[in-house]
Design an enzyme around this catalytic site. Structure first.
Site, PDB file in Angstrom:
ATOM      1  N   ASP A   1      42.412  42.969  31.023  1.00 51.51           N
ATOM      2  CA  ASP A   1      43.177  42.266  31.963  1.00 51.51           C
ATOM      3  C   ASP A   1      44.278  41.836  30.975  1.00 51.51           C
ATOM      4  OD1 ASP A   1      44.575  40.319  33.464  1.00 51.51           O
ATOM      5  OD2 ASP A   1      42.734  39.395  34.256  1.00 51.51           O
TER       6      ASP A   1
ATOM      7  N   ASP B   1      32.403  40.381  38.552  1.00 50.02           N
ATOM      8  CA  ASP B   1      31.681  39.097  39.147  1.00 50.02           C
ATOM      9  C   ASP B   1      32.730  38.051  39.535  1.00 50.02           C
ATOM     10  OD1 ASP B   1      32.050  38.053  36.472  1.00 50.02           O
ATOM     11  OD2 ASP B   1      31.276  36.141  37.147  1.00 50.02           O
TER      12      ASP B   1
HETATM   13  P1  IMP Z   1      40.928  39.780  29.232  1.00 50.79           P
HETATM   14  O1  IMP Z   1      40.298  39.310  28.000  1.00 50.79           O
HETATM   15  O2  IMP Z   1      41.901  38.978  30.136  1.00 50.79           O
HETATM   16  O3  IMP Z   1      41.322  41.136  29.036  1.00 50.79           O
HETATM   17  O4  IMP Z   1      39.665  39.888  30.208  1.00 50.79           O
HETATM   18  C1  IMP Z   1      38.432  40.488  29.947  1.00 50.79           C
HETATM   19  C2  IMP Z   1      37.362  39.886  30.833  1.00 50.79           C
HETATM   20  O5  IMP Z   1      37.558  38.962  31.889  1.00 50.79           O
HETATM   21  C3  IMP Z   1      36.680  41.082  31.479  1.00 50.79           C
HETATM   22  O6  IMP Z   1      35.805  41.741  30.563  1.00 50.79           O
HETATM   23  C4  IMP Z   1      36.025  40.679  32.694  1.00 50.79           C
HETATM   24  O7  IMP Z   1      34.802  39.869  32.393  1.00 50.79           O
HETATM   25  C5  IMP Z   1      37.137  39.330  32.923  1.00 50.79           C
HETATM   26  N1  IMP Z   1      37.881  39.537  34.093  1.00 50.79           N
HETATM   27  C6  IMP Z   1      39.341  39.722  33.957  1.00 50.79           C
HETATM   28  N2  IMP Z   1      39.943  40.070  35.077  1.00 50.79           N
HETATM   29  C7  IMP Z   1      38.688  39.896  36.098  1.00 50.79           C
HETATM   30  C8  IMP Z   1      38.970  40.365  37.375  1.00 50.79           C
HETATM   31  O8  IMP Z   1      39.787  40.772  37.948  1.00 50.79           O
HETATM   32  N3  IMP Z   1      37.884  40.250  37.804  1.00 50.79           N
HETATM   33  C9  IMP Z   1      36.393  40.086  37.511  1.00 50.79           C
HETATM   34  N4  IMP Z   1      36.525  39.725  36.039  1.00 50.79           N
HETATM   35  C10 IMP Z   1      37.540  39.836  35.237  1.00 50.79           C
HETATM   36 MG    MG Z   2      33.228  38.188  33.998  1.00 53.54          MG
END
Ligand code: IMP
Ligand code: MG
Length: 175
Positions: free
Chosen positions: A103, A159
């Site tokens: 994300d 989740d």
């Molecule tokens: P990032 O560090 O923002 O790239 O987010 C990574 C982590 O956030 C992922 O491994 C997910 O566990 C959680 N995450 C991010 N977006 C979502 C979503 O739309 N639904 C569920 N979990 C999310």
């Molecule tokens: Mg999560």
């Protein structure tokens, strides 16, 4: 089940997931050409995707897991914390890191730095989902299952406050 369906727009159906996971596994198998692989899943989100993925990769491979948290009640805190690390050394090994979703890319950046210090001979990334939020991490993800819009998605491992991981499809809450 009915009430879950009423609150969720189904974005990716179960059969589409199964088809794509098989394709990814075949691509991975072809690219490693029988070189033994260490597949490292990021818990908890990647557990269902990884379980399906590795069963379609027909070559010797080892599985390991680590756990990081970066989210606080579905909101990114911007701080990634390592809860527990892998159990086996990866020095000199071909490693495939398996994520549920990229994300903001913060978790992935953190994990790549962390894994590189352990000197694997190669390090690739496979993420079930990729959410384009302008983080520009796309080039660093070698295998992507599906692109998803900038909505909060659940199911197939992902989740919302600990729930919905067991859904066999990917859904987004109705806005
Ligand atoms: P990032 O560090 O923002 O790239 O987010 C990574 C982590 O956030 C992922 O491994 C997910 O566990 C959680 N995450 C991010 N977006 C979502 C979503 O739309 N639904 C569920 N979990 C999310
Ligand atoms: Mg999560």
């Amino acid at each position: 089940m009915l009430c879950m369906l009423q609150n969720l727009d189904i974005l990716i159906r179960h059969d589409a997931i199964q088809k794509r996971v098989k394709e990814l596994a075949q691509e991975i198998e072809k690219n490693y050409q029988g070189r033994p692989l260490v597949v490292v899943g990021v818990l908890k989100g990647a557990f269902i995707f990884m379980a399906d993925l590795v069963r379609h990769i027909e070559m010797p491979l080892a599985c390991d897991f680590l756990r990081v948290s970066s989210y606080n009640k579905d909101r990114s805190t911007g701080v990634v914390r390592m809860d527990f690390d892998m159990t086996q050394p990866i020095v000199g090994k071909d490693v495939l890191l398996v994520e549920d979703i990229v994300d903001s890319g913060r978790t992935l950046s953190y994990l790549l730095k962390h894994m590189e210090t352990k000197k694997p001979s190669s390090l690739k990334v496979c993420s079930f989902l990729y959410k384009e939020t302008g983080a520009g991490m796309r080039a660093r993800v070698d295998y992507i299952g599906f692109d998803v819009p900038d909505r909060y998605v659940v199911g197939y491992g992902l989740d919302s406050e600990g729930l919905y991981r067991s859904l066999p499809y990917v859904g987004a809450f109705k806005e």
